[in-house]
Design an enzyme around this catalytic site. Sequence first.
Site, PDB file in Angstrom:
ATOM      1  N   HIS A  19      21.457  26.914  72.718  1.00  0.00           N
ATOM      2  CA  HIS A  19      21.996  25.587  72.840  1.00  0.00           C
ATOM      3  C   HIS A  19      21.098  24.554  73.740  1.00  0.00           C
ATOM      4  O   HIS A  19      21.193  23.507  73.589  1.00  0.00           O
ATOM      5  CB  HIS A  19      23.411  25.571  73.359  1.00  0.00           C
ATOM      6  CG  HIS A  19      24.194  26.181  72.122  1.00  0.00           C
ATOM      7  ND1 HIS A  19      25.475  27.064  72.231  1.00  0.00           N
ATOM      8  CD2 HIS A  19      24.112  26.246  70.890  1.00  0.00           C
ATOM      9  CE1 HIS A  19      25.907  27.516  71.225  1.00  0.00           C
ATOM     10  NE2 HIS A  19      25.046  26.974  70.033  1.00  0.00           N
ATOM     11  N   HIS A  42      24.068  28.528  59.612  1.00  0.00           N
ATOM     12  CA  HIS A  42      25.164  29.389  59.992  1.00  0.00           C
ATOM     13  C   HIS A  42      26.020  28.945  60.987  1.00  0.00           C
ATOM     14  O   HIS A  42      26.094  29.052  62.125  1.00  0.00           O
ATOM     15  CB  HIS A  42      24.415  30.759  60.504  1.00  0.00           C
ATOM     16  CG  HIS A  42      23.585  31.369  59.476  1.00  0.00           C
ATOM     17  ND1 HIS A  42      22.412  30.970  59.182  1.00  0.00           N
ATOM     18  CD2 HIS A  42      23.990  32.459  58.557  1.00  0.00           C
ATOM     19  CE1 HIS A  42      21.862  31.928  58.058  1.00  0.00           C
ATOM     20  NE2 HIS A  42      22.734  32.583  57.970  1.00  0.00           N
ATOM     21  N   SER A  97      27.111  25.207  67.876  1.00  0.00           N
ATOM     22  CA  SER A  97      25.747  24.101  67.652  1.00  0.00           C
ATOM     23  C   SER A  97      26.310  23.062  66.813  1.00  0.00           C
ATOM     24  O   SER A  97      25.797  21.953  66.914  1.00  0.00           O
ATOM     25  CB  SER A  97      24.800  25.217  66.909  1.00  0.00           C
ATOM     26  OG  SER A  97      24.969  26.000  65.780  1.00  0.00           O
ATOM     27  N   GLU A 115      28.419  27.294  56.020  1.00  0.00           N
ATOM     28  CA  GLU A 115      28.875  28.517  56.385  1.00  0.00           C
ATOM     29  C   GLU A 115      29.614  29.332  55.277  1.00  0.00           C
ATOM     30  O   GLU A 115      30.176  28.658  54.271  1.00  0.00           O
ATOM     31  CB  GLU A 115      30.097  28.131  57.495  1.00  0.00           C
ATOM     32  CG  GLU A 115      30.900  29.554  57.780  1.00  0.00           C
ATOM     33  CD  GLU A 115      30.125  30.579  58.566  1.00  0.00           C
ATOM     34  OE1 GLU A 115      30.482  31.779  58.273  1.00  0.00           O
ATOM     35  OE2 GLU A 115      29.302  30.290  59.226  1.00  0.00           O
ATOM     36  N   GLY A 140      23.908  29.845  53.552  1.00  0.00           N
ATOM     37  CA  GLY A 140      23.061  29.170  54.453  1.00  0.00           C
ATOM     38  C   GLY A 140      21.418  29.211  53.960  1.00  0.00           C
ATOM     39  O   GLY A 140      21.006  27.925  53.778  1.00  0.00           O
ATOM     40  N   ASP A 160      20.439  30.695  62.655  1.00  0.00           N
ATOM     41  CA  ASP A 160      21.078  31.287  63.520  1.00  0.00           C
ATOM     42  C   ASP A 160      22.000  32.300  62.878  1.00  0.00           C
ATOM     43  O   ASP A 160      23.163  32.358  63.185  1.00  0.00           O
ATOM     44  CB  ASP A 160      22.112  30.418  64.747  1.00  0.00           C
ATOM     45  CG  ASP A 160      22.696  31.071  65.548  1.00  0.00           C
ATOM     46  OD1 ASP A 160      22.235  32.316  65.797  1.00  0.00           O
ATOM     47  OD2 ASP A 160      23.863  30.767  65.853  1.00  0.00           O
TER      48      ASP A 160
END
Length: 291
Positions: A19, A42, A97, A115, A140, A160
């Site tokens: 982050h 994600h 995020s 997602e 994703g 991610d």
Amino acid sequence: MLSYRHSFHAGNHGDVLKHICQMLIIDKLKSKNKGFCYFDTHSGAGVYQLNSEEALKTKEFKHGIDRLAGHLAHNRAISDYLSLITAYKEFNQYPGSPEIAKSMLRPQDKLILMEWHNQEIQNLKSNLGGKNIAIHHRDGYEGLLALTPPNMQRGMVLIDPSYEMASEYQQVVDTVITAYKKWNSAIYAIWYPLISDRKAPNSNFESSDSKKGKSEAMLESLTQHPFKNVLKIELRVTGANEAGGMYGSGMLIINAPWQLDKQIKECLQDLAPLMAQSDSASYSVDWLIEE
């Protein structure tokens, strides 16, 4: 692959690294007035409760964001990160995020969130919403390839994954190479775990051997592609031989913006000792492909 819930891991040392890098890149994109498009492949739930059953089961945040509690940050990147997450921490929350991106984006920017987990997509829709935010219940990898290039030339893609399945490392490689061919002006930020031998299988990983070395092989595969530049950032909270499982994590940045390497190196000088779980903790910032 749909069993993973980030609520077990929210606020851990991997999130801290990821982050801070995310915020630095978004700040770079905001240095120009023209809008940009942010993709999160994600997204997870967007916001996590640190007093939830899942978070308290692993308590990974104790070795992550809790290590920064009360820290007087002299480094601007750490200071900006702490300023953002403190407001959530007061409510026992941690922003993922998508929420961080939402808090930083301007009216001219666009947010595209994906997602695939059935429960997490509902949580994401409950936690986030607003103008210029598109939320998709889809894989994703597939979604990124279907939705790129966007109508904005500038942008960022955060990838991610959970890496639950060992095959997902190759899936990242294939997706990034294909997406880059379609949208080569974007900044691609890929988070990955650093994993050592594990004595016994863990619920979040297939086995002790299936993940060791996979991240390194993924990076090697990606550097065979002629990207403009590739920056590797790693934070190791302990030594590989001292941990069973994840001993650190990294961010691979493709099309890294100017001076990002300098900014993150200065940040990690302060951050690494705070995140360290042993004297073997270390960090590195290296160009795998330099312009």
